[in-house]
Design a protein around this motif. Structure first.
Motif, PDB file in Angstrom:
ATOM      1  N   GLU A 406       0.855  -1.100  -0.049  1.00 26.37           N
ATOM      2  CA  GLU A 406      -0.094  -0.080  -0.012  1.00 26.37           C
ATOM      3  C   GLU A 406       0.824   1.237  -0.016  1.00 26.37           C
ATOM      4  N   ASP A 410       1.042   4.150  -2.882  1.00 28.25           N
ATOM      5  CA  ASP A 410       0.766   5.438  -2.421  1.00 28.25           C
ATOM      6  C   ASP A 410       1.944   6.305  -3.050  1.00 28.25           C
TER       7      ASP A 410
ATOM      8  N   GLN C 317     -14.703   4.033   5.209  1.00 27.54           N
ATOM      9  CA  GLN C 317     -13.504   3.846   4.375  1.00 27.54           C
ATOM     10  C   GLN C 317     -13.513   5.211   3.425  1.00 27.54           C
ATOM     11  N   ARG C 321      -9.852   7.236   3.682  1.00 30.66           N
ATOM     12  CA  ARG C 321      -9.167   7.192   2.371  1.00 30.66           C
ATOM     13  C   ARG C 321      -8.994   8.917   2.060  1.00 30.66           C
ATOM     14  N   LYS C 325      -5.934   9.519   4.282  1.00 31.37           N
ATOM     15  CA  LYS C 325      -4.807   8.994   3.348  1.00 31.37           C
ATOM     16  C   LYS C 325      -4.816   9.961   2.130  1.00 31.37           C
ATOM     17  N   ASP C 327      -6.374  10.489  -0.331  1.00 29.82           N
ATOM     18  CA  ASP C 327      -6.661   9.886  -1.765  1.00 29.82           C
ATOM     19  C   ASP C 327      -8.187  10.378  -1.933  1.00 29.82           C
TER      20      ASP C 327
END
Lengths: 419, 292, 356
Positions: A406, A410, C317, C321, C325, C327
């Motif tokens: 992961e 990224d 999620q 994310r 994260k 994203d």
């Protein structure tokens, strides 16, 4: 007519007032200390002194709650609404510098010569941020506990080895005096996991990402050293040494004081509370699992926003704030470790013989910054989940592989994060 | 015979109340926990959580947490902001959404079914998933302020209000309710020459007490518990609402008692609104007996 | 009803436009923007230019496949067995990591497996966490929607009685809704605590110590169930209020009529109350379904999706994310998938109710 002249006069007056005000440029400063009266007061003292010390700038502070500070800044940056001076969490700084939120800090390098490494924020060879303090973690225990279990007291020069540490946990477990031998703070989700636990991985010889290139996690996070770390980590929970992710947050706060745990892996912010409850509390260095003893470094720091039109003034304020007496005052009210030894000498807790002096030594000797890369904010999340999963019994090899994959995906999605 | 009946009725009444009360115990304990904890010092509060003491005012009871909470955060300001934003949004929402629902149910117009389908489909979209696009959008919108036209809605009350006025759920609530109202009544009014506006104001809305109360309390809850949106569009403390203010209490060493004191204070307006609106459930259409 | 009336385009649009326009502007348009983002590589924080990437975010999310593995055999061809007599299989990672013979499985992970004719069938997916969150979300909706709707109706009937002080009960049943879900979630972390949590203590007391404590949120077997129970309890008052407002639309004369005809309580409910609640029922079911699909706050406060992804959900999620994260495009893809799933379910619901 009369009305006209009055209006005109008023206009002139207001214009001249405005230009006078303009001579004093306002510098906006964002800080993460909302709700923390002690920190806010300490910061305000610096601001008042700075505002009085010169006539070009007025610093105005806007405080945000720490929990959501990063989200606020990212949202403001997206909307094009950043202030002049920002405070930024050390490991997050490269992300913001890379994204163009921050500009390099233009201060006299001589001023920070004798600073601890943790509070200095470098990215791409340039100084972007500087902190007043650092935080440190220690293995908290009590002298009476060590005596009862027949354990030697580890020192910075001679910390426990991994085997000694496990023997200590075994002894605590066998004594039957504790709910668990070790309290790791598992309910503190978020930054605590990489901050507190990745130094164990480094002590085993692994890392979150390969720091020589920052291009891959393969080998660092799922190599042999990391596998050894993962198996050890899993055994802490599988063999009943430590409470897992569902640990009651109340037990995290009070369990060590109440004697439920023999050892507690906790930060210097919890030290004074423990000392208040028991006078024989010890702050032991991190064990050495073969590759050195490490604890996390870098806390909140100050930087200048890239969009600021008053970078000169902003830098001047930051440089002004780095005086020892301010660092010492901050430490006194917050209990955090001052960034210089000279400031430490001026504090109540970190001066020679002070209650927390040991933390300054720990910070100096063992502190290692988290991976200095814009991708850290993402890697930290991946690492946190991997550790939680392993603690809950997931297959170690599969979990570490997945985490490495992961992170690599990224890095690729971000075209290498500018390294 | 009569006496036995009387006894039976009395017994039944007791059973009814017993059932109601038993269920009430299951539902009241979060509030009890919150309020009782707000009077306790931190360590005791945490230790009490493992037993029924958590719901009792026992041990070292004081108002210290309230005192400290007010020192930590401008609670009055946060409550004021939330009540203002929530109040204005609820009122505007009730008006715009009921008006739209009225049109969907009683009026026949081109594109009506498509528009209603779109509105109901928006129910599916969790706000979290559109927050960032919406942020980018409102940061470019113009606004006429005291100093002329400004670009960007950030740091204001209106940025917290306008995007939330209309929502699929409120429209849908009114639509479902209006469908149950007697159509003959409206047709009769039309025949007598009443305008649509008159029918909306004088006939339909006065019959809509229960749904207005329901829609108001549901919208109130949504607005009062706003967190993500104000977090990303408001940078100045001046405009912060209560749940963002809650974050002031999550420091490294958390004082749970202060958090409970804060939550007790900020829950009062919601409870008050509910109790006020509850009356509207009684002043219902049922008592007017218009439904055929 | 409206069909009986004449067309009135002007009034219709004028009445609907303010509400409809605001919804278009602040919900529909941002959603289309989110859909556009899901077709790009947009990051939350990044200096890199945004690029159009087609459906690759969806591909990563949805790629799933079945891998058949043979048991390991020794040199004589005999299946290797462990101490318990179970056949030994090679590790899945030997197929999915750097194995040039199986490029189609590269980077995939095991979701679950079953045994079939001496081989193991392993379902592997590129994004296992997504599939788990989809499964959890559906399981949550399937339990919570009907149970919560039914309990809420029961409560509504209960507090719809004409009794002195009934308003107090109505207020109390509503209380968990009034208290922020964040507080309720924190409270239940204490209650569900595995060591000396209140629930364990009570169960142990009721069974005279026979019940052994469980770590409700710490075990993948009980965590989602614990959250379901709490969620039902927390929001049931909310739906009670909606049912209650529906009950008010039923004319008392109908009840009088049924009582004169000597109908039993059940008959009254079946032939008077229930038919009168039809529109309310549609509303409650749709609202509960939507809310259940949006499950997030409880997860965020109580389990962070763990243990072992047993409580992770689609919205959790998407948030994790998109914000955690950074994203944004991947998160947008999840939202679009969620939207399409719920849309098809509600169209199915509509189709079924129409067919009747």
């Amino acid at each position: 007519m009369k009305l006209g002249t009055t209006l005109g006069a008023a206009l002139v007056a207001s214009v001249s007032w405005a230009s006078m005000a303009a001579a004093q440029t306002e510098l906006s400063l964002w800080y993460h200390g909302a709700g923390n009266e002690a920190e806010s007061t300490a910061l305000q003292l610096i601001i008042d002194d700075f505002n009085a010390s010169q006539s070009d700038y007025t610093v105005v502070v806007e405080s945000f709650p720490q929990e959501s500070y990063n989200d606020s800044v990212v949202a403001a940056a997206l909307a094009g609404n950043l202030p002049d001076i920002l405070d930024v969490d050390g490991p997050v700084m490269p992300n913001w510098a890379w994204a163009g939120y921050l500009q390099p800090l233009d201060i006299n390098e001589g001023v920070i010569e004798n600073f601890l490494d943790g509070p200095k924020g470098y990215w791409g060879g340039e100084l972007y941020s500087i902190g007043f303090w650092d935080a440190a973690i220690a293995m908290m225990s009590r002298q009476s506990t060590l005596d009862a279990l027949g354990l030697r007291t580890p020192t910075i020069d001679s910390p426990w080895t991994g085997d000694e540490f496990m023997a200590a946990l075994d002894a605590a477990k066998a004594s039957g005096d504790y709910d668990f031998a070790l309290d790791l703070g598992m309910p503190w989700t978020g930054e605590w996991y990489p901050y507190a636990f990745s130094p164990f991985l480094q002590s085993f010889g692994g890392d979150i990402v390969d720091r020589s290139s920052y291009a891959t996690a393969e080998g660092a996070l799922n190599g042999d050293a990391a596998m050894a770390f993962g198996n050890w980590w899993q055994s802490l929970f599988a063999d009943g040494y430590a409470p897992g992710t569902s640990q009651d947050p109340a037990d995290r706060d009070t369990g060590f004081i109440d004697g439920k745990y023999a050892f507690s892996w906790n930060g210097n912010w919890a030290a004074l509370g423990a000392l208040e409850a028991h006078d024989d509390v010890l702050f032991l260095p991190a064990p050495d699992f073969g590759n050195g003893s490490y604890i996390g470094a870098a806390s909140w720091q100050f930087g200048v926003a890239a969009t600021s039109e008053n970078a000169e003034g902003a830098s001047a304020f930051i440089e002004f704030a780095l005086q020892d007496n301010y660092l010492a005052n901050f430490s006194n009210v917050t209990g955090l470790i001052p960034a210089t030894s000279t400031a430490a000498a001026m504090t109540d807790n970190y001066a020679e013989g002070g209650a927390l002096e040991v933390f300054f030594g720990l910070s100096e000797a063992q502190a290692l910054v988290r991976p200095v890369t814009p991708g850290y904010v993402v890697f930290a999340k991946v690492f946190e989940k991997a550790l939680a999963d392993i603690a809950n019994g997931a297959d170690v090899a599969d979990t570490l592989d997945a985490a490495a994959d992961e992170i690599n995906a990224d890095i690729e999605a971000n075209s290498g994060y500018g390294h | 015979m009569a006496a036995i009946n009387q006894d039976n009725r009395g017994l039944r009444l007791i059973v009814r109340y017993a059932v109601l009360t038993l269920i009430a115990i299951i539902f009241i304990f979060p509030v009890l926990f919150m309020v009782m904890s707000s009077f306790k010092p931190n360590l005791q509060l945490l230790r009490d959580t493992s037993s029924l003491r958590a719901f009792l005012p026992v041990g070292d009871i004081s108002l210290d947490n309230y005192y400290d909470a007010f020192r930590r955060a401008p609670i009055g300001l946060f409550v004021f902001n939330s009540v203002l934003v929530t109040g204005v949004t609820v009122l505007l929402s009730l008006f715009f959404c009921s008006l739209a629902a009225f049109s969907f149910v009683y009026l026949n117009w081109k594109g009506r079914d498509l528009a209603l389908t779109i509105i109901i489909a928006t129910l599916i979209i969790p706000f979290e998933t559109i927050a960032i696009p919406l942020l980018l959008f409102v940061s470019k919108l113009p606004w006429i302020g005291l100093e002329g036209i400004e670009i960007g809605w950030l740091d204001s009350y209106h940025v917290q209000i306008i995007p939330w006025i209309a929502d699929g759920l409120t429209v849908f609530l009114f639509v479902q309710y209006f469908k149950d109202l007697p159509g003959e009544l409206i047709e009769a009014c039309r025949v007598e020459g009443a305008s649509w506006w008159q029918i909306y104001v004088k006939v339909v809305m006065p019959l809509s007490g229960p749904v207005i109360a329901t829609a108001a309390i549901l919208k109130f809850l949504v607005m009062y518990n706003q967190y993500l949106w104000p977090l990303i569009v408001v940078q100045q403390e001046t405009y912060r609402p209560v749940l963002v203010g809650l974050q002031y209490f999550f420091q490294l060493n958390i004082t749970w008692g202060e958090i409970m004191a804060y939550l007790t204070i900020v829950t009062i307006p919601v409870l008050a609104i509910y109790l006020v609106l509850q009356r509207a459930f009684i002043a219902s259409i049922a008592s007017t007996g218009v439904k055929g | 009803m409206a069909s009986k009336l004449t067309t009135s385009n002007r009034a219709g649009w004028a009445f609907a436009l303010p509400g409809f326009g605001l919804i278009l502007l602040f919900i529909v348009i941002p959603f289309f923007f989110a859909f556009y983002l899901s077709l790009t590589n947009q990051r939350l924080v990044s200096p890199n230019p945004t690029e159009y990437v087609g459906f690759s975010n969806y591909e990563k999310l949805l790629s799933i496949s079945v891998l058949t593995i043979e048991p390991e055999v020794d040199t004589a061809g005999v299946v290797l067995r462990d101490d318990a007599g179970e056949a030994q299989y090679p590790r899945v990672r030997s197929f999915t990591r750097n194995n040039p013979d199986f490029p189609q499985y590269d980077g995939m992970r095991e979701w679950f497996r079953w045994h079939w004719g001496g081989t193991a069938k392993v379902v592997v997916a590129t994004d296992v966490v997504f599939w788990k969150s989809l499964r959890n979300t559906l399981m949550f909706v399937l339990v919570v929607a009907p149970v919560q709707a039914a309990l809420a109706l029961g409560l509504a009937l209960l507090v719809n009685q004409k009794l002195r002080g009934i308003n107090i009960y109505r207020a109390i049943y509503f209380m968990p809704v009034v208290v922020s879900i964040v507080v309720v979630s924190l409270l239940f972390r204490f209650i569900y605590d595995g060591n000396d949590g209140l629930l364990n203590n009570i169960l142990s007391f009721l069974t005279f110590g026979l019940f052994e404590g469980r770590d409700w949120l710490g075990s993948p077997d009980t965590a989602l169930g614990a959250i379901k129970a709490m969620s039902i309890w927390q929001a049931v008052g909310f739906h009670m209020v909606i049912w209650l407002s529906g009950l008010q639309t039923i004319s008392p004369t109908l009840y009088e009529a049924s009582s004169i005809e000597g109908a039993s309580k059940w008959q009254t409910f079946r032939y008077v109350t229930w038919p009168g609640l039809r529109n309310t029922a549609v509303l409650v079911i749709i609202v509960i379904t939507m809310q259940a699909f949006a499950l997030f706050a409880q997860i965020d406060v109580m389990t962070n999706g763990g243990p072992l992804d047993s409580t992770t959900t689609l919205v959790f999620q998407a948030v994790e994310r998109g914000y955690g994260k950074q994203d944004i495009s991947g998160a947008a893809a999840i939202s679009v998938v969620l939207f399409l799933i719920v849309l098809s379910i509600s169209m199915l619901q509509r189709y079924i109710t129409r067919a009747r």
